[in-house]
Design a protein around this motif. Structure first.
Motif, PDB file in Angstrom:
ATOM      1  N   THR A  25       0.787  -1.183  -0.198  1.00 15.14           N
ATOM      2  CA  THR A  25       0.140   0.009  -0.041  1.00 15.14           C
ATOM      3  C   THR A  25       1.019   1.312   0.015  1.00 15.14           C
ATOM      4  O   THR A  25       0.433   2.352  -0.022  1.00 15.14           O
ATOM      5  N   LEU A  26       2.126   1.124   0.418  1.00 11.37           N
ATOM      6  CA  LEU A  26       3.072   2.358   0.324  1.00 11.37           C
ATOM      7  C   LEU A  26       3.728   2.770  -0.817  1.00 11.37           C
ATOM      8  O   LEU A  26       4.517   3.637  -0.698  1.00 11.37           O
ATOM      9  N   GLN A  27       3.716   1.786  -1.493  1.00  8.79           N
ATOM     10  CA  GLN A  27       4.660   2.100  -2.913  1.00  8.79           C
ATOM     11  C   GLN A  27       4.288   3.694  -3.644  1.00  8.79           C
ATOM     12  O   GLN A  27       5.079   3.823  -4.428  1.00  8.79           O
ATOM     13  N   SER A  85       8.255  -6.261  -1.521  1.00  7.57           N
ATOM     14  CA  SER A  85       7.933  -5.082  -2.196  1.00  7.57           C
ATOM     15  C   SER A  85       7.003  -4.031  -1.029  1.00  7.57           C
ATOM     16  O   SER A  85       6.550  -3.064  -1.666  1.00  7.57           O
ATOM     17  N   ASP A  86       6.904  -4.205   0.170  1.00  6.79           N
ATOM     18  CA  ASP A  86       6.360  -3.445   0.995  1.00  6.79           C
ATOM     19  C   ASP A  86       6.910  -2.049   1.087  1.00  6.79           C
ATOM     20  O   ASP A  86       6.327  -1.083   1.238  1.00  6.79           O
ATOM     21  N   ASP A  92      15.699  -1.279  -1.210  1.00  2.83           N
ATOM     22  CA  ASP A  92      15.299  -0.103  -1.916  1.00  2.83           C
ATOM     23  C   ASP A  92      15.579   1.260  -0.842  1.00  2.83           C
ATOM     24  O   ASP A  92      15.366   2.274  -1.289  1.00  2.83           O
ATOM     25  N   LEU A  93      15.674   0.979   0.258  1.00  2.00           N
ATOM     26  CA  LEU A  93      16.003   2.083   1.242  1.00  2.00           C
ATOM     27  C   LEU A  93      17.259   2.491   1.424  1.00  2.00           C
ATOM     28  O   LEU A  93      17.892   2.635   2.476  1.00  2.00           O
ATOM     29  N   ALA A 109      16.409 -10.495   3.302  1.00  2.00           N
ATOM     30  CA  ALA A 109      17.257  -9.420   2.802  1.00  2.00           C
ATOM     31  C   ALA A 109      16.754  -8.352   1.936  1.00  2.00           C
ATOM     32  O   ALA A 109      17.344  -7.397   1.824  1.00  2.00           O
ATOM     33  N   CYS A 110      15.659  -8.851   1.017  1.00  2.00           N
ATOM     34  CA  CYS A 110      15.283  -7.836   0.081  1.00  2.00           C
ATOM     35  C   CYS A 110      14.201  -6.797   0.579  1.00  2.00           C
ATOM     36  O   CYS A 110      14.175  -5.851  -0.044  1.00  2.00           O
TER      37      CYS A 110
END
Length: 953
Positions: free
Chosen positions: A368-370, A391-392, A419-420, A414-415
């Motif tokens: 929901t946060l993408q 993907s969160d 992206d952060l 680990a994933c």
């Protein structure tokens, strides 16, 4: 240097006073860069009146949480340097008109939580520099018209929680020219009508009217032309409230608005919102009787950037809810019971930078946060999240802060954080994580703060944090960690603070090679509350901290099995260590080489160990750490501080040794600590006698070292003084001035020599006479103990001058002995030959019922006659009976008796006889003399002894 080290040192440094430490119940602080300005803390000390005297250079005084009832006129005299004064939480109901007038530099005054009922016109006189005034939580009903007129620099006034009932009572505030913040919450205002205020509050930026039972809010004039923040929360509790704003432009300057916990009608809410067209931050928590969608349609103006919606029961965040608020930057949804969010719930909030959905019922995020690429702060703590998908957090490249604590997370792939790239702070504490192996394989690369406290990690494996080379602080406390593998922290090249307290780490964990390797800049390690224990002080083969040469702070306190011993090389490698916490370890002594590798140690805490043995802390122990600034030895069973004498702690400024068995503090100990600023010896077993006299005087009078809470020190010995105040012990009797004693002694010898010489040359015979008088006194006492006083050998001893002997032998003896049958004692006849004259005189007087003195001019001049009259006088004084008869054989005027003091005194008190002149009848004279010798009292005694009644005489 780490923030932790700065904090420790800043909390440790206290002050010296220029005018003495008279405040035994207060703590006095000053910063590192001491400029002579003091912060004096006297809070929670049970004071009934303002403590006095206060140091004249105090700039910050806190006497809150006491029982002070009134402020007297002289309470703050000499405190012209005071800037901050906190007298809150007392019982003050009276303040003298001039009590604060000397505080010319005061800027902040806190009188909250007292019992003040009125702000009088003289209360705040002289406070021209006052900027902050707190009078909240009192009983104020009246503010006199001129009470604030002189406060030209006042910026903030707080009247929250008082008894103000009408807005018209605020007139005196209009006289404050630069007022910016006004707090009037929780009073009794029912009506707020601008017409009750005669002029505008120019410059006022913040107004708090919260928790007033308003039924009317009416503005027909723009009385707040500069207002930026308005709090009206919990003001309108009925839907009949009257809201009227004549001109919508009146409140256009308001940027922050709080309308939480109110009850409006739906059409009324829209009308109210039109009055705040320029608001950019709004709180609408716990609104009653509204659908959130309706509220947002009316509240979300084009200018709104921040919205607080706590407690509005938003169980589901649908895709249309936030459409009216497309320009929001911050959204707070705390405590709404949110359990579900749609993927499109935040589609319209592309500008959102801060999202807080804490304390809800979320179990998953569902991508929901993408849609929030600009998000910087995301708070999801206190939810029920169990799993995080890769993907969160995708697309949240700008995220800086992520809060996920107090959820149900078990593992993180680990994933999840890949992206952060800009994340700086990550909180994952209080979850159920079993491992972090691989969790941070891909970063976040810029992470600086990581909190993993209170998880179930059990082990930290090799290279678990290798990718986090920007990390500065790592929290792993209370995470059930037992094993730490070699190189577990490798790669943390910028880490400064590592927290490993309250785990299951043992000495075996630390024995492994390279446990702390890979952290070259580590400055603080917390290993407290683990299971580390040693059975000997012998050297370790592998000292645990060899690779931490930059470490400044080490905490190993409160090991659950007791550390018991500190190996002699335990601290090897810590050449820059400055703070060492080793309290509550059951340590009984320290090896002399314990600190040989830590020459920069400044703070040592050994609280709650068992150091009762006098050799537990040898003086040599401290010689390698001569720069020690503070040592804490509370609750260690210390019996003496003598080890400090040879310790060479010339830089020690703070010594805390409370709750021990100290009985004496001698001068040598204090003199060995020339830089001592603070001494805490509360709850010791002090002996209140002269052995502590120097310490008591020094503690009370010195103006260099503050003896904390001196008036709490109690005597334990002797038992007669147990429980009494040590400071109250009178030490004056213990002050021995040996120079003065020597002076007195030598002077006394000289004076005594002179006196003896004088007496020998001029008063020799008087001393001889005094000696015989003393013998007479002793003889008299013996006679009283051994003889019956009525068993006399003679009826009278006749004391006369030799020139009167013819008359005595020719007339007196025949008359008294021959005719009247009396027994007389005469010199020439009855004195015992060979016996000293004075002894014969004493025996004759005390063996005779009476002494008859035949007084003539020659009698008065005779030395031996003088002796006889003096002995007789002594007997008269001692027995308090009529034992002396004076017979004047010549006429001697009273003025001629003046040189003879004793005789003149007797004549004034005793009845005397005169010898008849030639040709006069002598019968009466002899009869009176016989009766004087045989007094009525003596006759009674004779009758009793002979067994005769008075009638038989």
């Amino acid at each position: 240097m780490s923030s932790a080290f700065f904090f420790v040192l800043n909390c440790c440094v206290l002050t010296t006073l220029t005018d003495g430490f008279s405040l035994s119940n207060c703590t006095i602080y000053f910063p590192f860069e001491y400029s002579g300005h003091l912060k004096v803390l006297c809070n929670r000390m049970g004071y009934w009146k303002t403590p006095s005297p206060l140091p004249h250079n105090t700039v910050n005084l806190d006497i809150s949480y006491n029982a002070i009832q009134r402020i007297a006129e002289w309470d703050f005299i000499r405190l012209s340097n005071l800037i901050i004064l906190n007298i809150s939480h007392n019982r003050i109901h009276e303040i003298h008109a001039n009590a604060l007038s000397d505080l010319t530099n005061l800027e902040e005054l806190n009188l909250s939580n007292n019992k003040i009922t009125k702000v009088t016109s003289n209360l705040l006189n002289g406070l021209a520099n006052l900027t902050h005034l707190r009078l909240d939580s009192n009983y104020i009903e009246t503010i006199e018209n001129q009470s604030l007129a002189t406060l030209s620099n006042l910026r903030l006034v707080n009247f929250t929680d008082n008894k103000l009932m009408h807005i018209s009572e605020l007139h005196p505030l209009l006289r404050v020219p630069h007022l910016e913040e006004l707090y009037l919450g929780e009073n009794g205002f029912l009506v707020f009508n601008s017409s009750d205020i005669p002029s505008a509050f120019f410059g006022l930026k913040k107004l708090d009217l919260s928790r007033n039972p308003l039924t009317v809010f009416k503005m027909t004039e723009n009385i707040f032309p500069d207002l930026e923040e308005l709090d009206l929360s919990s003001c309108f509790q009925t839907n009949t409230s009257n809201w009227f704003i004549l001109d919508k432009a009146f409140l256009n300057t308001v940027k922050t608005l709080n309308l939480s916990m109110n009850h409006f009608e739906e059409n009324q809410l829209g009308y109210i919102m039109q009055s705040f067209a320029s608001v950019n931050w709004m709180a609408l928590d716990n609104l009653k009787g509204f659908k959130v969608e309706t509220v947002l349609e009316k509240a979300c103006s084009p200018s709104l950037r921040g919205l607080h919606l706590e407690g509005n029961q938003l169980s589901v965040l649908n895709d249309c809810m936030f459409r009216p608020c497309a320009l929001l930057n911050a959204l707070h949804l705390r405590n709404n019971g949110v359990s579900r969010m749609y993927k499109s719930s935040f589609d319209h909030l592309v500008n959102l930078t801060e999202l807080r959905i804490q304390k809800n019922n979320l179990m998953q995020l569902n991508d929901t946060l993408q849609v929030l690429p600009n998000l910087r702060v995301l708070d999801l703590h206190l939810n029920s999240i169990q799993n995080l998908d890769c993907s969160d957090f995708a697309n949240l490249t700008q995220l800086r802060q992520l809060y996920l604590h107090k959820n149900q997370i078990v593992t993180i792939k680990a994933c999840v954080f890949k992206d952060l790239g800009n994340l700086e702070e990550l909180i994952l504490s209080s979850n159920r994580m079993l491992t972090v192996s691989g969790t941070f394989k891909h970063g976040p690369l810029n992470l600086q703060y990581l909190d993993l406290n209170n998880n179930k990690l059990s082990a930290i494996r090799r290279n678990s944090f290798k990718a986090l080379d920007s990390l500065r602080t790592l929290h792993l406390s209370d995470s059930q960690i037992l094993n730490i593998y070699p190189y577990a922290f490798a790669g943390l090249i910028n880490l400064t603070d590592l927290h490993l307290a309250s785990n299951k780490i043992t000495e075996r964990t630390l024995e492994k090679h390279y446990v702390f390797a890979g952290m070259p800049n580590l400055q603080s390690v917390d290993l407290g509350c683990n299971y580390i224990s040693y059975n000997t002080q012998e050297e370790l083969q592998i000292p645990p901290f060899m690779h931490l040469s930059e470490l400044r702070v080490l905490k190993i306190n409160s090991q659950r099995r007791g550390l018991n011993y500190i190996p002699s090389n335990f601290l090897k490698g810590l050449k820059n260590l400055q703070v060492f916490y080793a309290g509550n370890l059951n340590v009984k002594n320290l090896h002399v080489d314990t600190f040989s590798c830590t020459p920069k140690l400044a703070l040592l805490d050994l609280t709650s160990n068992n150091l009762a043995n006098r050799n537990a802390l040898p003086s040599r122990l401290f010689q390698p750490i001569s720069g020690l600034n503070k040592i804490t030895l509370g609750r260690t069973h210390l019996k003496s501080l003598d080890f400090l004498v040879g310790a060479n702690l010339s830089n020690l400024t703070i010594l805390r040794a409370s709750t021990n068995d100290l009985e004496f503090i001698n001068q040598t100990i204090i003199q060995s600590l020339p830089q001592l600023k603070v001494l805490d010896l509360q709850n010791n077993s002090f002996t209140c006698d002269c052995s502590n006299a120097w310490f008591i005087d020094w503690a009370v009078k010195n103006n260099k070292t503050q003896v904390l809470y001196l008036n709490r020190y109690e005597c334990r010995y002797p038992l007669s003084l147990s429980g009494k105040s040590l400071a109250a012990f009178n030490t004056e009797s213990c002050n021995v001035n040996y120079d003065f004693i020597c002076f007195i002694y030598s002077s006394s010898i000289v004076i005594l020599t002179l006196v003896i010489s004088f007496i020998y040359h001029f008063l020799k015979w008087q001393l001889v006479y005094a000696y015989y008088l003393f013998l007479a006194f002793i003889n008299d006492k013996k006679r009283k103990q051994t003889l019956n006083q009525l068993d006399f050998q003679y009826d009278a001893f006749i004391s006369y001058n030799a020139q009167e002997e013819p008359w005595v032998l020719e007339e007196l003896v025949p008359k008294l002995e021959g005719q009247h049958g009396l027994r007389l004692c005469l010199h020439h006849r009855d004195f015992q030959p060979g016996k000293a004259i004075i002894d014969n005189i004493v025996d004759a007087i005390y063996n005779s019922r009476k002494t008859v003195c035949l007084i003539t001019h020659n009698y008065l001049k005779s030395v031996w006659c003088s002796h006889e009259i003096q002995v007789a006088s002594f007997r008269l004084f001692d027995e308090q009976k009529d034992v002396l008869v004076l017979v004047f054989l010549e006429d001697i005027p009273m003025h001629q008796l003046s040189p003879y003091y004793r005789m003149r005194k007797l004549v004034k008190k005793q009845t005397f006889l005169r010898r008849p002149k030639p040709g006069e009848d002598t019968r009466a004279f002899w009869q009176k003399l016989k009766m004087a010798i045989e007094s009525k009292e003596d006759m009674k005694d004779r009758q009793i002894l002979s067994g005769k009644d008075e009638d038989d005489i």
